[in-house]
Motif scaffolding. Structure first.
Motif, PDB file in Angstrom:
ATOM      1  N   GLN A   4      -0.033  -0.762  -0.564  1.00 29.63           N
ATOM      2  CA  GLN A   4       0.746  -1.582   0.547  1.00 29.63           C
ATOM      3  C   GLN A   4      -0.003  -2.881   0.942  1.00 29.63           C
ATOM      4  O   GLN A   4       0.674  -3.783   0.975  1.00 29.63           O
ATOM      5  N   ARG A   5      -1.361  -2.702   0.902  1.00 24.27           N
ATOM      6  CA  ARG A   5      -2.124  -3.885   1.179  1.00 24.27           C
ATOM      7  C   ARG A   5      -1.825  -4.934  -0.218  1.00 24.27           C
ATOM      8  O   ARG A   5      -1.889  -6.255   0.284  1.00 24.27           O
ATOM      9  N   PHE A   6      -1.866  -4.657  -1.164  1.00 20.61           N
ATOM     10  CA  PHE A   6      -1.842  -5.376  -2.377  1.00 20.61           C
ATOM     11  C   PHE A   6      -0.315  -6.239  -2.005  1.00 20.61           C
ATOM     12  O   PHE A   6      -0.332  -7.340  -2.534  1.00 20.61           O
ATOM     13  N   HIS A   7       0.504  -5.309  -2.055  1.00 19.80           N
ATOM     14  CA  HIS A   7       2.046  -5.985  -1.837  1.00 19.80           C
ATOM     15  C   HIS A   7       2.007  -7.028  -0.675  1.00 19.80           C
ATOM     16  O   HIS A   7       2.724  -7.893  -0.943  1.00 19.80           O
ATOM     17  N   ALA A   8       1.402  -6.564   0.314  1.00 22.46           N
ATOM     18  CA  ALA A   8       1.479  -7.739   1.370  1.00 22.46           C
ATOM     19  C   ALA A   8       0.772  -8.959   1.317  1.00 22.46           C
ATOM     20  O   ALA A   8       1.065  -9.857   1.778  1.00 22.46           O
ATOM     21  N   ASP A   9      -0.168  -9.026   0.032  1.00 20.57           N
ATOM     22  CA  ASP A   9      -0.710 -10.365  -0.525  1.00 20.57           C
ATOM     23  C   ASP A   9       0.021 -10.628  -1.489  1.00 20.57           C
ATOM     24  O   ASP A   9      -0.871 -11.658  -2.280  1.00 20.57           O
ATOM     25  N   LEU A  60       6.737   0.148  -1.967  1.00 20.57           N
ATOM     26  CA  LEU A  60       6.671   1.370  -2.684  1.00 20.57           C
ATOM     27  C   LEU A  60       6.933   0.915  -4.282  1.00 20.57           C
ATOM     28  O   LEU A  60       6.237   1.836  -5.101  1.00 20.57           O
ATOM     29  N   VAL A  61       7.666  -0.050  -4.735  1.00 17.24           N
ATOM     30  CA  VAL A  61       7.691  -0.319  -5.962  1.00 17.24           C
ATOM     31  C   VAL A  61       6.435  -0.927  -6.555  1.00 17.24           C
ATOM     32  O   VAL A  61       5.959  -0.515  -7.760  1.00 17.24           O
ATOM     33  N   SER A  62       5.784  -1.838  -5.902  1.00 16.90           N
ATOM     34  CA  SER A  62       4.433  -2.312  -6.226  1.00 16.90           C
ATOM     35  C   SER A  62       3.496  -1.290  -6.342  1.00 16.90           C
ATOM     36  O   SER A  62       2.781  -1.333  -7.312  1.00 16.90           O
ATOM     37  N   GLU A  63       3.459  -0.423  -5.425  1.00 14.60           N
ATOM     38  CA  GLU A  63       2.368   0.600  -5.486  1.00 14.60           C
ATOM     39  C   GLU A  63       2.735   1.812  -6.733  1.00 14.60           C
ATOM     40  O   GLU A  63       1.680   1.906  -7.262  1.00 14.60           O
ATOM     41  N   ALA A  64       4.024   2.095  -6.737  1.00 19.61           N
ATOM     42  CA  ALA A  64       4.458   2.988  -8.240  1.00 19.61           C
ATOM     43  C   ALA A  64       3.991   2.337  -9.335  1.00 19.61           C
ATOM     44  O   ALA A  64       3.538   2.693 -10.324  1.00 19.61           O
ATOM     45  N   LEU A  65       4.167   0.957  -9.684  1.00 19.95           N
ATOM     46  CA  LEU A  65       3.783   0.089 -10.743  1.00 19.95           C
ATOM     47  C   LEU A  65       2.163   0.069 -10.857  1.00 19.95           C
ATOM     48  O   LEU A  65       1.579   0.393 -12.125  1.00 19.95           O
ATOM     49  N   LEU A  66       1.542  -0.010  -9.765  1.00 15.23           N
ATOM     50  CA  LEU A  66       0.256   0.074  -9.835  1.00 15.23           C
ATOM     51  C   LEU A  66      -0.293   1.379 -10.291  1.00 15.23           C
ATOM     52  O   LEU A  66      -1.229   1.546 -10.964  1.00 15.23           O
TER      53      LEU A  66
END
Length: 346
Positions: free
Chosen positions: A9-14, A314-320
């Motif tokens: 989630q932190r990654f996505h926010a950035d 959630l999508v970014s997190e799932a890909l990571l």
């Protein structure tokens, strides 16, 4: 207690986040005009911000009750609604016509809004009206929805084997001359072939999945995915459960479609076209018709957590979690779509 924020989630926010398809204008236009800007600010802006959205494509889709007689009038109402959203919330969003405007808006911390036409019932064979809509800010156009228009056949009519009509061929040439992107989502399979034969500019699929992962007529074949990528174009993966799987939908199904498109097209040719429908169905579908069953499928099945824009992290997190490199996830989350719109719309 405030829930802890995950690394994903932190990654996505950035990350720059862009969505190629959200039908929120349909709901805005249902309100009285004096409420358009405030309704967006109160209901949709918080959802978009919660999802980290920096760039949102707003399709103008004309529902069946307005077709054919009221299609043009409702289209103009929806375009006017988009302009009033921007004019009424200049500190939050801007309606963008060019790549430079998109970059400037995102750089200022606001959300860049981009207009699209979905289906073209308002055009019929009056192809010159596409230039009118381009003057009003439309930057992406698709010729069909599920059925037949005067320009082409939709994927629900695949059995006809229909290519673009003469007016459709004329429309494609006009749009390319205007720097407006051709969108092949919803276009019938033979129509996609025809577009790829004719296109001299990058083509986009704003909200389509992989047919080899889930065999649905709305999804793109491997050959079509490769063909779109070969134009310099972009395939934005749909998050709508009915196009992902016949099973109980999960984020794993989203990842599977993204991985297949990435395998075929490369990580610089993939984006997200969310196609969130929960709010739309909740308001527009009468209780007696719920759940809404189309082609034998419960169209209201949702991936838990992906009911709306706030679920995009959630999508970014799932890909990571699936092992994708951070640079590729950033591209898919939004950088590819921002680049496409910037390169296509000077």
């Amino acid at each position: 207690m405030t829930p802890s924020i995950t690394a994903g989630q932190r990654f996505h926010a950035d990350t720059l986040v862009a969505d190629a398809h959200n039908d929120l204008l349909m709901l805005v236009a249902r309100r009285p005009p004096q409420r358009w800007a405030t309704y967006f600010r109160d209901v949709w802006y918080p959802q978009l911000r919660a999802g980290g959205v920096d760039l949102q494509v707003l399709p103008v889709f004309i529902d069946h009750e307005f077709r054919p007689e009221g299609a043009l009038r409702e289209s103009l109402r929806m375009v006017e609604a988009a302009h009033r959203i921007a004019e009424g919330n200049p500190d939050l969003v801007a309606l963008c016509r060019t790549g430079a405007e998109i970059d400037a808006t995102i750089g200022s911390g606001r959300i860049a809004l981009v207009l699209a036409l979905e289906g073209c019932p308002q055009i019929d064979t009056d192809v010159e009206l596409l230039q009118t809509f381009a003057r009003l800010g439309v930057r992406i156009v698709s010729f069909t929805h599920f059925g037949r228009t005067a320009l082409a056949d939709g994927s629900g009519e695949d059995s006809t084997g229909g290519r673009l009509t003469r007016a459709g061929v004329e429309a494609l040439a006009l749009l390319e001359s205007l720097g407006v992107a051709i969108d092949v989502s919803h276009l019938g399979a033979t129509g996609v072939d025809h577009v790829l034969e004719l296109a001299t500019q990058p083509v986009i699929a704003t909200h389509s999945c992989s047919r080899s992962v889930h065999d649905h007529h709305r999804n793109l074949s491997d050959a079509h995915i490769r063909g779109i990528a070969a134009t310099g174009g972009l395939i934005c993966v749909n998050l709508y459960a009915g196009y992902l799987t016949t099973e109980a939908p999960t984020l794993d199904h989203v990842v599977a479609h993204i991985e297949r498109v990435t395998e075929l097209a490369g990580p610089t040719k993939v984006g997200i076209g969310a196609d969130f429908v929960a709010d739309l169905f909740a308001e527009k579908v009468p209780p007696c018709d719920r759940p809404l069953i189309i082609e034998g499928t419960n169209t209201e099945l949702l991936i838990p957590g992906l009911e709306g824009p706030s679920g995009l992290p959630l999508v970014s997190e799932a890909l990571l979690t699936a092992g994708h490199h951070e640079n590729d996830v950033r591209r898919i989350a939004g950088a590819n779509l921002a680049r496409f719109l910037g390169a296509t719309h000077h």
